[in-house]
Write a protein that holds these residues in place. Sequence first.
Motif, short mmCIF file in Angstrom:
data_model
loop_
_atom_site.label_atom_id
_atom_site.label_comp_id
_atom_site.label_asym_id
_atom_site.label_seq_id
_atom_site.Cartn_x
_atom_site.Cartn_y
_atom_site.Cartn_z
N TYR A 336 0.86 -1.18 0.00
CA TYR A 336 0.00 0.00 0.00
C TYR A 336 0.90 1.23 0.00
CZ TYR A 336 -3.79 2.93 1.99
OH TYR A 336 -4.74 3.87 2.23
N TYR A 347 -8.02 3.43 -2.99
CA TYR A 347 -7.59 3.84 -1.67
C TYR A 347 -6.86 5.18 -1.73
CZ TYR A 347 -8.53 -1.06 -0.95
OH TYR A 347 -9.14 -2.28 -0.92
N GLY A 400 -2.50 1.60 6.81
CA GLY A 400 -3.43 1.01 5.83
C GLY A 400 -4.16 -0.16 6.45
N LYS A 406 -9.51 3.92 6.09
CA LYS A 406 -8.69 3.99 4.88
C LYS A 406 -9.08 2.88 3.90
CE LYS A 406 -5.94 7.35 6.21
NZ LYS A 406 -5.98 8.69 5.59
N GLY A 407 -10.10 2.16 4.25
CA GLY A 407 -10.64 1.18 3.30
C GLY A 407 -10.19 -0.25 3.52
#
Lengths: 689, 286
Positions: A336, A347, A400, A406-407
Amino acid sequence: MSKIGVFVCHCGENISRTVDCARVAKASGQIRGVAVAKDYKYMCSDPGQALIKNAIKEHKLDGVVVSACSPHMHEKTFRKAVTEAGLNQFLCEMANIREHCSWVHEKEEPTTRKAIELVRLMVEKVKRNMALEPIRVDVTKRALVIGGGVAGIQAALDIADGGHEVILVEKDPSVGGHMAQLSETFPTLDCSQCILTPKMVDVGSHPNIKLYTYSEVEKIEGFVGNFKVTIKKKARSVDIDKCTGCGECQLKCPSKKIPSEFDRGLKNRTAIYIPFPQAVPARPVIDREHCIYFTKGKCKACQKVCPTEAVDFEQTDEYVEEEVGGIVVATGFDLYTTDKQGPYPDYKGYGEYGYGEDPDIIDGLQFERLASASGPTGGAIQRPSDGKEPKSVVFLQCIGSRHPSKGIEFCSKICCMYTAKHTMLYKHKVHHGTAYVFYMDIRAPGKGYDEFVRRAIEEDGAVYLRGRVSRIYRSGDHLIVKGADTLSGAAVEIEADMVVLATAVMPQPGIEGLFQKLGISYDQYKFASEAHPKLRPVECATAGIFLAGACQGPKDIPESVAQASAAASKALILFSRDQMLREPVVAKVNENTCIACWYCVEICPFTAISKKDIRDRQGNLIKRVAEVNPSLCTGCGTCAATCFSNSIDLDGFTDEQIYSEINSLMAVGQDLFPEPEKAEGDSPDEKAA
Amino acid sequence: MSDRTDKIREVARKWLADGTVEAVVGWEQGTYREKCSPVLVRKPEDADRLLFNDRCTNNLMTYLKRDPVRGMEKVGVVAKGCDIKSLIGLLQESQVEREKVMVLAVTCEGVKKDDGTVPIKCQACDVNTPTFYDEIVGEKVASNPDPEARFKDLEKLDAMTPAERNSFWREELDKCIRCYACRQACPLCICSRCIAEKNQPQWVETSPHPRGNFSWNLVRAYHLAGRCVECEACETACPVNIPLMLLNRAMARTVKGAFDYEAGKDPEVQPPLRTFNLDDDNSFIL
């Protein structure tokens, strides 16, 4: 008159909690053609199966409906059971009253009614079932491994050592994957490259392994045992047979300012380059996007200097076809990024950590390169901005991961361990420095893992702070890290020289394109899905395709290697037979009514249908009809749905069966749902007992 | 008109005399003055029976898939632009081999229905001068620049609520006597055994009551989705005047909107429901 047996399973309480199983059995007993109906707590258990087998013999049943879970779960189990009692396995059907009924409804009267309806449907179907025999298909005993990281390497070596040919496809110019980038590995702190490079060399030289680097899988056709794969060999611009890997071209290349992918941007490389010294194959590739000749039309410095004339600017992408029987998917992961525009468009990055714009805020893999003896600093810990030795380094975990806002909700699993490793590597090299770690929980289950983390804290003095960081900003020469220590309840502010973010493990960007080509499913994050999370963790729902490594979810090295060997053994099991049995659920053409419009030929996704001439004895053409190749047909039914003249039927799912199922729901004039007390005393269940 | 009749006779006579074709399918004067009938001419001397006028409404392509024409080595067929669209459909679906058919195209200003009115297909015709033929007779005739005008009729359906539409069709389909004239007239109803005649299982109930009528007429329409060339043969044949073209045109409009495809235009382009491609639009799947 049919003699059907209905067997209603309670599935412990999974079904009986909301469905009145005894009543389902009683009501089923009254359906015309049902000779016996029983319920039992665990139908899949040994006594449960014995109950079915005895009933088949006792009542001379010619069809069985097991009213239980999804056929995905236990159809095989019950088919085997009925076979043992002398019935053709395709005369056994499952009525799914668990996933389709008890799990999705409340404990109410209509729930039981629905279960009865589901049984009725399958009774009507099984009445019209035909005894079928499995189709035998030859197995191509070669494997395709997609991805040349440690998982792909291990799977390829195991299958190759098992005596079968392996096609290994790697998208990058060299095999090795992320493991080649690591410095040391937890929990033993042995050098990553030292243990990986011998395996890379083995892969490159194994007589059973055909290595395609800088290549991608373009197309996949066929099915388990008989896949046809088209591989795109991207133009390398270097003839790797002529090239000796001397490296002269790299020295002469004038385009030297390209951030190296292998060193994660901490070092520059040339346009013609060998990604790292231990690369396999140790042959360069021209990055056409940056090469001066390809962008401006002039240069060719590398070609001039090459002693073996291996540089070939005219090379084009090449496509090769390979036939394989099984496929191991080992496409691995990526990290990420906290950037505003990362490779994962779904994201958004981390504005609070400066969107990855500060050179001294790096990610875990960049730290690995800094600590690596083969890295840009030769293993010295120096911060990227000015090369100074950082006096304090702050490590942030769960960037992340486990961060729903943050998904991402999942835990990336490896970061607790590698962060502990990073603090140790740092402390071993910068003795007077301080390593701070912001963590949420320390997750270190695994052999020797927790001991390793304790060592980092107790022996190497890493300062662990439980809490998150709200902001990082630059103040002069330092980075100010503002966070919370939730154990003491205090706000913390640390002056750091460098910050390392343990960013989430993500699937390779855009990997879903490959998964779609393979016809395998993936989850919301685009990690590949296994067939069963517990009992079939390395297989895909698509037969003949196996998973290895982090393409399935975050995994550390031992796990990836173990899974790779497991996937290899699954492939070897597949290759242990000369022929494979396939479900005989295939399409059949009624040659009398086929009008040769070829709609089926055109739409068949598996090219299983061809045109056939029917001739008389003199060889005169009488008519042309469609013909199904049963070893290619997957029984998807697209042709049956497309055929105007209804000339195609699917064995096991014939028009007649489906129609009678629908029709059974419309039956009128019957007491379909007798109340329990009313039905008492006259159920065939009791008569049978 | 008589000019075209002469030329048709001339070409047909030549083809029959020199053995180019075994027979020519065309129109002749019908029993009643205002009607023309299909005719199969096998001898050159019979070519004078052929004619062309604004009452030549029948789509003769439907005979290409039937005996005895189907079994012939080579056959000539007189065709208006709209009929040629059907031929293109038959070629796409391999029901007719191009080299076995000689197309004698005729330019056309439009035909008239039995009651003297001009059908919608002629009002919005885009093939007055055919482009796909072996031989053509007649002067060039300009086409309607707006072929989409044929969908204008659908506006009254669009304006209805689902309930109104249901009762509209219930009323219309109630008239159906299940004579299957629509099927027999349709050049693209190509099955040798129609699903309406399949009885194991019997998807379409045979008796003419509302349920069976709905199944039949909807199955017929669906089987023509993306294939119907809007020749109006079904509606013309219907003895109880069911507005079948409303169904067919609604389908055609949907197919045009979804796939940008019009049936009967290009024999090389595959009908959308006949193709499978990994790049097919999947956006309708959730």
